[in-house]
Design a protein around this motif. Sequence first.
Motif, mmCIF file in Angstrom:
data_model
loop_
_atom_site.group_PDB
_atom_site.id
_atom_site.type_symbol
_atom_site.label_atom_id
_atom_site.label_comp_id
_atom_site.label_asym_id
_atom_site.label_seq_id
_atom_site.Cartn_x
_atom_site.Cartn_y
_atom_site.Cartn_z
ATOM 1 N N THR A 1 -7.342 8.513 10.257
ATOM 2 C CA THR A 1 -7.163 9.908 9.870
ATOM 3 C C THR A 1 -8.520 10.448 9.441
ATOM 4 O OG1 THR A 1 -6.779 9.559 7.518
ATOM 5 C CG2 THR A 1 -4.849 9.439 8.958
ATOM 6 N N PHE B 1 -2.806 10.148 2.881
ATOM 7 C CA PHE B 1 -1.623 10.787 3.419
ATOM 8 C C PHE B 1 -0.844 11.445 2.308
ATOM 9 C CE2 PHE B 1 -2.473 7.037 6.043
ATOM 10 C CZ PHE B 1 -2.771 7.674 7.231
ATOM 11 N N SER B 2 -0.221 12.573 2.618
ATOM 12 C CA SER B 2 0.515 13.304 1.601
ATOM 13 C C SER B 2 1.940 12.791 1.441
ATOM 14 C CB SER B 2 0.532 14.790 1.945
ATOM 15 O OG SER B 2 1.115 14.983 3.221
ATOM 16 N N ASP B 3 2.495 12.181 2.473
ATOM 17 C CA ASP B 3 3.878 11.728 2.357
ATOM 18 C C ASP B 3 4.091 10.406 3.080
ATOM 19 O OD1 ASP B 3 4.840 12.136 5.166
ATOM 20 O OD2 ASP B 3 4.404 14.224 4.721
ATOM 21 N N ASN B 4 5.185 9.747 2.719
ATOM 22 C CA ASN B 4 5.488 8.435 3.300
ATOM 23 C C ASN B 4 5.808 8.515 4.785
ATOM 24 O OD1 ASN B 4 4.993 7.159 0.923
ATOM 25 N ND2 ASN B 4 7.134 6.951 0.334
ATOM 26 N N GLU C 1 4.277 10.334 7.001
ATOM 27 C CA GLU C 1 2.999 10.280 7.716
ATOM 28 C C GLU C 1 2.425 8.864 7.679
ATOM 29 O OE1 GLU C 1 -0.314 11.564 9.933
ATOM 30 O OE2 GLU C 1 1.727 12.285 9.717
ATOM 31 N N ARG D 1 4.349 6.900 10.268
ATOM 32 C CA ARG D 1 3.963 7.286 11.634
ATOM 33 C C ARG D 1 2.602 6.713 12.016
ATOM 34 N NH1 ARG D 1 6.542 11.821 10.101
ATOM 35 N NH2 ARG D 1 4.693 12.866 9.283
ATOM 36 N N GLN D 2 1.643 6.816 11.098
ATOM 37 C CA GLN D 2 0.297 6.335 11.414
ATOM 38 C C GLN D 2 0.252 4.814 11.575
ATOM 39 O OE1 GLN D 2 -2.446 7.967 12.259
ATOM 40 N NE2 GLN D 2 -1.388 9.914 12.078
ATOM 41 N N LYS E 1 2.004 3.410 14.704
ATOM 42 C CA LYS E 1 1.323 3.717 15.966
ATOM 43 C C LYS E 1 0.422 2.572 16.402
ATOM 44 C CE LYS E 1 -1.145 7.450 15.669
ATOM 45 N NZ LYS E 1 -1.789 8.779 15.676
#
Length: 150
Positions: free
Chosen positions: A81, A86-89, A91, A94-95, A98
């Motif tokens: 990133t 990250f602001s939330d779990n 995200e 997802r990251q 991946k």
Amino acid sequence: MSKQGAIRTVLLIVIVLGISFAVYTAIHTYRSLPEAYAAWDTGTLLVAYMQVNGDQWPTDWDDLVSVRDSSRPMIFSGGYTSRGEFSDNGEVKRQLSKYVSVDWSYEPFSGSLANPVTRLDGSKFDVVWVGGEPNEMIRTYVQHVVGTRR
């Protein structure tokens, strides 16, 4: 071709091959960084999860990212990133998902040589970390903490 010309040609070939190898290695390492950071962060989260959940293994990504404390944001390595956090779990999940796969059926017990964190295709990571790799981090925790409690 003279002997001196042949030596120059061989020397030039060796130099070109050396530079080509160095460039290839640098590009490969750069392209592998997001996966390496995600793997390391996943290993860190897995150990943190076991620490706060009685040495139990998480059942899925949602379970794993629940270990993050929103009052103390976890700053990730930043290889995948632009900001490194990250602001939330959602995200986070997802990251990380991946780039890496987690064996949710893994059972943490002392002496296990399993690799619960792998590349998406199930293979081992080809990036070498200073101080080990995520699976080694997990095995060390399991051996030294979980193994002494059971």
